[in-house]
Design a protein around this motif. Structure first.
Motif, PDB file in Angstrom:
ATOM      1  N   LYS A   1       1.462  -0.986  -0.026  1.00 23.51           N
ATOM      2  CA  LYS A   1      -0.573  -0.209  -0.264  1.00 23.51           C
ATOM      3  C   LYS A   1       1.169   1.247   0.336  1.00 23.51           C
ATOM      4  O   LYS A   1       2.261   1.495   0.932  1.00 23.51           O
ATOM      5  CB  LYS A   1      -1.175   0.573   1.228  1.00 23.51           C
ATOM      6  N   CYS A   2       1.219   1.768  -0.709  1.00 30.34           N
ATOM      7  CA  CYS A   2       1.628   3.462  -0.763  1.00 30.34           C
ATOM      8  C   CYS A   2       0.226   4.894  -0.164  1.00 30.34           C
ATOM      9  O   CYS A   2      -0.721   4.309  -0.833  1.00 30.34           O
ATOM     10  CB  CYS A   2       1.288   4.324  -1.938  1.00 30.34           C
ATOM     11  N   THR A   3       0.856   5.936   0.318  1.00 31.15           N
ATOM     12  CA  THR A   3       0.056   6.814   0.700  1.00 31.15           C
ATOM     13  C   THR A   3       1.022   7.922   0.084  1.00 31.15           C
ATOM     14  O   THR A   3      -0.059   8.835   0.459  1.00 31.15           O
ATOM     15  CB  THR A   3       0.088   7.190   2.196  1.00 31.15           C
ATOM     16  N   LYS A   4       1.510   8.173  -1.136  1.00 29.85           N
ATOM     17  CA  LYS A   4       2.106   8.956  -1.233  1.00 29.85           C
ATOM     18  C   LYS A   4       2.122   9.034  -3.051  1.00 29.85           C
ATOM     19  O   LYS A   4       2.664   7.725  -3.958  1.00 29.85           O
ATOM     20  CB  LYS A   4       2.897   9.843  -0.721  1.00 29.85           C
ATOM     21  N   ILE A   5       2.165  10.349  -4.015  1.00 32.11           N
ATOM     22  CA  ILE A   5       3.116   9.855  -5.177  1.00 32.11           C
ATOM     23  C   ILE A   5       3.574  11.727  -5.602  1.00 32.11           C
ATOM     24  O   ILE A   5       4.086  11.785  -4.852  1.00 32.11           O
ATOM     25  CB  ILE A   5       2.093  10.264  -6.572  1.00 32.11           C
ATOM     26  N   ARG A   6       5.265  10.737  -5.669  1.00 27.31           N
ATOM     27  CA  ARG A   6       5.997  12.092  -5.576  1.00 27.31           C
ATOM     28  C   ARG A   6       6.747  11.629  -7.560  1.00 27.31           C
ATOM     29  O   ARG A   6       7.273  10.861  -7.934  1.00 27.31           O
ATOM     30  CB  ARG A   6       7.056  11.325  -5.110  1.00 27.31           C
ATOM     31  N   VAL A   7       6.351  13.133  -7.924  1.00 20.61           N
ATOM     32  CA  VAL A   7       6.515  13.169  -9.327  1.00 20.61           C
ATOM     33  C   VAL A   7       7.877  13.971  -9.358  1.00 20.61           C
ATOM     34  O   VAL A   7       7.911  14.969  -8.711  1.00 20.61           O
ATOM     35  CB  VAL A   7       5.740  14.596  -9.950  1.00 20.61           C
ATOM     36  N   VAL A   8       8.844  13.126  -9.929  1.00 23.22           N
ATOM     37  CA  VAL A   8      10.304  13.740 -10.158  1.00 23.22           C
ATOM     38  C   VAL A   8      10.309  15.209 -11.617  1.00 23.22           C
ATOM     39  O   VAL A   8      10.167  13.998 -12.713  1.00 23.22           O
ATOM     40  CB  VAL A   8      11.746  13.157  -9.732  1.00 23.22           C
ATOM     41  N   SER A   9      10.637  16.139 -11.537  1.00 22.86           N
ATOM     42  CA  SER A   9      11.446  16.760 -13.367  1.00 22.86           C
ATOM     43  C   SER A   9      12.533  16.482 -13.428  1.00 22.86           C
ATOM     44  O   SER A   9      13.138  15.466 -12.511  1.00 22.86           O
ATOM     45  CB  SER A   9      10.961  18.091 -12.712  1.00 22.86           C
TER      46      SER A   9
ATOM     47  N   ARG B   1      14.683  17.535 -14.340  1.00 24.68           N
ATOM     48  CA  ARG B   1      15.725  18.330 -12.933  1.00 24.68           C
ATOM     49  C   ARG B   1      15.857  17.601 -12.320  1.00 24.68           C
ATOM     50  O   ARG B   1      16.596  19.018 -11.278  1.00 24.68           O
ATOM     51  CB  ARG B   1      15.882  19.657 -13.625  1.00 24.68           C
ATOM     52  N   GLY B   2      15.232  16.912 -11.596  1.00 25.78           N
ATOM     53  CA  GLY B   2      15.585  16.465 -10.097  1.00 25.78           C
ATOM     54  C   GLY B   2      14.474  17.063  -9.368  1.00 25.78           C
ATOM     55  O   GLY B   2      14.121  16.877  -8.257  1.00 25.78           O
ATOM     56  N   LYS B   3      13.165  18.258  -9.306  1.00 22.67           N
ATOM     57  CA  LYS B   3      13.071  18.903  -8.867  1.00 22.67           C
ATOM     58  C   LYS B   3      11.240  17.682  -7.914  1.00 22.67           C
ATOM     59  O   LYS B   3      11.264  17.632  -9.124  1.00 22.67           O
ATOM     60  CB  LYS B   3      11.856  20.219  -8.855  1.00 22.67           C
ATOM     61  N   VAL B   4      11.276  17.619  -6.987  1.00 26.71           N
ATOM     62  CA  VAL B   4      10.060  17.138  -6.063  1.00 26.71           C
ATOM     63  C   VAL B   4       9.038  17.161  -5.798  1.00 26.71           C
ATOM     64  O   VAL B   4       9.309  18.462  -5.785  1.00 26.71           O
ATOM     65  CB  VAL B   4      11.115  15.935  -5.164  1.00 26.71           C
ATOM     66  N   PHE B   5       7.951  16.890  -6.447  1.00 29.04           N
ATOM     67  CA  PHE B   5       6.564  17.353  -6.144  1.00 29.04           C
ATOM     68  C   PHE B   5       6.002  16.244  -5.581  1.00 29.04           C
ATOM     69  O   PHE B   5       5.189  15.168  -6.202  1.00 29.04           O
ATOM     70  CB  PHE B   5       6.075  18.087  -7.302  1.00 29.04           C
ATOM     71  N   GLU B   6       5.094  16.293  -4.454  1.00 27.99           N
ATOM     72  CA  GLU B   6       4.382  15.709  -3.737  1.00 27.99           C
ATOM     73  C   GLU B   6       2.971  15.721  -3.295  1.00 27.99           C
ATOM     74  O   GLU B   6       2.857  16.774  -2.892  1.00 27.99           O
ATOM     75  CB  GLU B   6       5.974  14.881  -2.519  1.00 27.99           C
ATOM     76  N   PHE B   7       2.378  14.268  -3.397  1.00 25.94           N
ATOM     77  CA  PHE B   7       0.797  14.948  -3.259  1.00 25.94           C
ATOM     78  C   PHE B   7       0.602  13.482  -2.409  1.00 25.94           C
ATOM     79  O   PHE B   7       0.849  12.696  -2.186  1.00 25.94           O
ATOM     80  CB  PHE B   7      -0.038  15.272  -3.302  1.00 25.94           C
TER      81      PHE B   7
ATOM     82  N   ILE C   1       3.743  25.783 -12.712  1.00 26.58           N
ATOM     83  CA  ILE C   1       1.821  25.088 -12.282  1.00 26.58           C
ATOM     84  C   ILE C   1       1.529  24.195 -10.826  1.00 26.58           C
ATOM     85  O   ILE C   1       0.798  24.366  -9.969  1.00 26.58           O
ATOM     86  CB  ILE C   1       1.298  23.819 -13.222  1.00 26.58           C
ATOM     87  N   GLY C   2       2.661  24.353 -10.400  1.00 24.54           N
ATOM     88  CA  GLY C   2       3.105  23.853  -8.862  1.00 24.54           C
ATOM     89  C   GLY C   2       2.115  22.356  -8.708  1.00 24.54           C
ATOM     90  O   GLY C   2       1.939  21.557  -9.231  1.00 24.54           O
ATOM     91  N   THR C   3       2.312  22.231  -7.171  1.00 27.26           N
ATOM     92  CA  THR C   3       1.766  20.827  -7.103  1.00 27.26           C
ATOM     93  C   THR C   3       0.504  19.933  -7.062  1.00 27.26           C
ATOM     94  O   THR C   3       0.253  19.268  -7.049  1.00 27.26           O
ATOM     95  CB  THR C   3       2.572  20.755  -5.657  1.00 27.26           C
ATOM     96  N   GLN C   4      -0.084  20.836  -6.565  1.00 26.73           N
ATOM     97  CA  GLN C   4      -1.985  20.461  -6.651  1.00 26.73           C
ATOM     98  C   GLN C   4      -2.199  20.674  -8.083  1.00 26.73           C
ATOM     99  O   GLN C   4      -2.968  19.656  -7.967  1.00 26.73           O
ATOM    100  CB  GLN C   4      -1.950  21.904  -5.596  1.00 26.73           C
ATOM    101  N   ARG C   5      -1.789  21.535  -8.652  1.00 26.53           N
ATOM    102  CA  ARG C   5      -2.585  21.281 -10.322  1.00 26.53           C
ATOM    103  C   ARG C   5      -1.333  20.498 -11.233  1.00 26.53           C
ATOM    104  O   ARG C   5      -2.021  19.583 -12.127  1.00 26.53           O
ATOM    105  CB  ARG C   5      -2.207  22.362 -11.300  1.00 26.53           C
ATOM    106  N   ILE C   6      -0.557  19.287 -10.868  1.00 25.09           N
ATOM    107  CA  ILE C   6       0.143  18.300 -11.087  1.00 25.09           C
ATOM    108  C   ILE C   6      -0.397  17.864 -10.787  1.00 25.09           C
ATOM    109  O   ILE C   6      -0.573  16.436 -11.253  1.00 25.09           O
ATOM    110  CB  ILE C   6       1.640  18.263 -10.683  1.00 25.09           C
ATOM    111  N   SER C   7      -0.772  17.269  -9.294  1.00 29.74           N
ATOM    112  CA  SER C   7      -2.033  15.988  -8.800  1.00 29.74           C
ATOM    113  C   SER C   7      -3.049  16.288  -9.823  1.00 29.74           C
ATOM    114  O   SER C   7      -3.682  15.729  -9.887  1.00 29.74           O
ATOM    115  CB  SER C   7      -1.819  16.852  -7.406  1.00 29.74           C
ATOM    116  N   ASP C   8      -3.570  17.764 -10.072  1.00 28.14           N
ATOM    117  CA  ASP C   8      -4.548  17.654 -10.764  1.00 28.14           C
ATOM    118  C   ASP C   8      -4.851  16.595 -12.494  1.00 28.14           C
ATOM    119  O   ASP C   8      -5.426  15.699 -12.133  1.00 28.14           O
ATOM    120  CB  ASP C   8      -5.475  18.654 -10.765  1.00 28.14           C
ATOM    121  N   VAL C   9      -3.551  17.084 -12.797  1.00 30.52           N
ATOM    122  CA  VAL C   9      -3.427  17.128 -14.254  1.00 30.52           C
ATOM    123  C   VAL C   9      -2.998  15.415 -14.266  1.00 30.52           C
ATOM    124  O   VAL C   9      -3.897  14.231 -14.776  1.00 30.52           O
ATOM    125  CB  VAL C   9      -1.729  17.327 -14.842  1.00 30.52           C
ATOM    126  N   ILE C  10      -2.106  14.204 -12.894  1.00 30.39           N
ATOM    127  CA  ILE C  10      -1.850  13.127 -13.311  1.00 30.39           C
ATOM    128  C   ILE C  10      -3.590  12.176 -12.780  1.00 30.39           C
ATOM    129  O   ILE C  10      -3.579  11.774 -12.667  1.00 30.39           O
ATOM    130  CB  ILE C  10      -1.043  13.088 -12.257  1.00 30.39           C
TER     131      ILE C  10
END
Length: 390
Positions: free
Chosen positions: A79-87, A89-95, A365-374
C-alpha cells in the motif's frame, strides 16, 4: 466445446472481462470467458498501481458502480500513501494519494473464482478469434461456440474489436500508443509507501518512468515511451537501462538492486475509441482505449467499463435494450474525465520533449495542479488555457 451456445462470450480474461462475467453470471446469464494466457494475470504487463476506491470516487465522481473496485486483502502486495513526481531536473513534487499495489495473478484469479461461483465458465490457455460471419468465437472457424453478445477484453490492439468493425486501426498512430517496459527489481532500499513518477525525456521520451514499490524490498521499475519522441537510435531496453543507471534521482534509489523478470507491452493513451459497441459486440478496458491518458492507469477503468458492459448485456436480455446503452453509460459516468485527460495529455506533448521547458512548466503549475493533471482533473483556473493549447 464446438457447437455450444452461450448468452455472452468474453474474449480475454483481464479485469474488465472478468468484471463483466461476474455481473452477468450473477444475474443468470450463460457466460463463457476465454483467456489466452496459461495463468491469469501472468506475465504482469503493468505497474499494478491501483487507487483506493475513495480516491477513484474523487477522480470519477459520476461513476455509480464503485463497488467493482473492491480489492481482496490477499491481492494487495503493498500500500502506498503518496505519489512523488520528479521533474527532468530532479525537482520533487509530492502529494498524498492512497493506492494498492496489486498482485495481478491473485486479483484476476479471485475475479475468475467469483465468476465461476455464479456459473460462468472461465477457460485459460486458449487462443480464440471472433468470426462475425459465423456469429461465433473459437480457435478456428471449424471449432466455434456461438452467443448473442461478445465482449472484447483482449487488450490493445484488440483483434476482437477490429474484427467487429470497431475503429481499432484508426486509433493506432504513434502519438496515441505508448510502449512500456519494466523490470521487477529486488534487494532495493526504496521507500515502500511512495509511488514515484519520473518525467525525463532522455530516458522516457513521450512518457514517464516509474518506481512502484511492491513491498519486501522489491519494486516495479519501468518506462513508457512513444516512438515519435525517441530521437536517438536507442531501443526501449537501452532507454530503460539508462533510466535505471543514469537518471540521477532514480539511479540513487535503485543502487544495488537486482533485475528479475522483464515484461513489455503497448498501451492506448488517446482516450476511448470513437465507437465502443456494435449491435453484438462491446469493447472494454484497453481494447476500448479505456486508459487514463495522463497517467496510463487502466485497471480501474477496465473494471468499471466491464461492469457497465455487463449491465448493458443484462438490459439487452431482460428488456431488449440495444447495446448502445453501454456507450451511453460510460460517456455519462466517465466521459468528461477521460476527455479532459486526453486534452491535458495533448497539451503536455507540446512541452515534454524539452527537458528544461517541461521542468519550468512543472514549477509554474505547482504541486496541486500537477496532482490534478495526473488524476485526470482539469487544473483550477486553467481549463480555457488547456483547451486553447490542445
Amino acid at each position: 466445446m464446438t457447437g455450444s451456445r452461450y448468452d455472452v462470450i468474453v474474449v480475454g480474461g483481464g479485469p474488465g472481462g472478468l468484471a463483466a462475467a461476474v455481473y452477468m453470471a450473477q444475474r443468470g446469464l450463460k457466460v463463457k470467458v476465454f483467456e489466452k494466457k496459461k495463468i491469469l494475470g501472468k506475465p504482469v504487463r503493468c505497474g499494478e498501481f491501483f487507487p483506493y476506491k475513495d480516491e477513484m470516487a474523487k477522480l470519477l465522481p459520476k461513476v455509480r458502480c464503485l463497488d467493482v473496485l473492491d480489492v481482496p486483502s490477499d491481492a494487495a502486495d503493498n500500500k502506498c500513501t503518496k505519489i512523488r513526481v520528479v521533474s527532468p531536473r530532479g525537482k520533487v513534487f509530492e502529494f498524498p494519494f492512497n493506492s494498492f499495489i496489486l498482485d495481478r495473478h491473485i486479483f484476476e484469479s479471485h475475479l475468475a473464482d467469483v465468476a465461476r461461483s455464479y456459473g460462468a465458465e472461465v477457460d485459460v490457455g486458449i487462443q480464440v478469434h471472433y468470426y462475425p460471419d459465423k456469429n461465433g468465437v473459437g480457435p478456428s472457424p471449424e471449432k466455434i461456440v456461438t452467443s448473442d453478445i461478445v465482449i472484447a477484453s483482449d487488450g490493445f490492439p484488440s483483434e476482437t474489436a477490429a474484427a467487429a468493425g470497431l475503429p481499432e486501426k484508426e486509433y493506432a498512430n504513434p502519438y496515441s500508443v505508448a510502449t512500456n517496459m519494466q523490470y521487477l527489481m529486488t534487494d532495493l532500499e526504496v521507500e515502500q509507501d511512495v509511488a514515484e513518477l519520473y518525467m525525463d525525456p532522455r530516458y522516457s521520451p513521450g512518457g514517464y518512468g516509474w518506481i512502484i514499490p511492491k513491498g519486501e524490498k522489491s519494486a516495479n521499475v519501468g518506462i513508457g515511451i512513444r516512438e515519435p519522441y525517441v530521437k536517438r537510435e536507442w531501443t526501449i531496453r537501452d532507454l530503460l537501462v539508462g533510466f535505471i543507471e543514469k537518471n540521477k534521482v532514480a539511479a540513487d534509489r535503485l543502487k544495488g538492486g537486482k533485475r528479475a523478470s522483464m515484461v513489455a507491452d503497448s498501451l492506448p493513451v488517446d482516450g476511448p475509441l470513437k465507437r465502443t459497441y456494435t449491435d453484438k459486440v462491446m469493447a472494454v478496458g484497453d481494447a476500448a482505449g479505456m486508459v487514463m491518458p495522463t497517467n496510463g492507469g487502466g485497471i480501474p477503468t477496465a473494471l468499471i467499463t466491464g461492469r457497465l458492459a455487463g449491465q448493458a448485456a443484462v438490459r439487452y436480455f431482460e428488456s431488449k435494450v440495444p447495446l448502445s446503452s453501454y456507450e451511453d453509460a460510460w460517456k455519462e459516468q466517465m466521459g468528461t474525465e477521460m476527455e479532459n485527460s486526453r486534452i491535458m495529455r495533448v497539451v503536455s506533448d507540446r512541452f515534454m520533449g524539452h527537458g528544461f521547458v517541461f521542468s519550468l512548466m512543472l514549477r509554474l503549475i505547482g504541486t496541486q495542479r500537477i496532482s490534478d493533471v495526473i488524476m485526470c482533473q482539469m487544473p483550477s483556473n486553467m481549463d480555457r488555457i488547456f483547451r486553447l493549447l490542445a
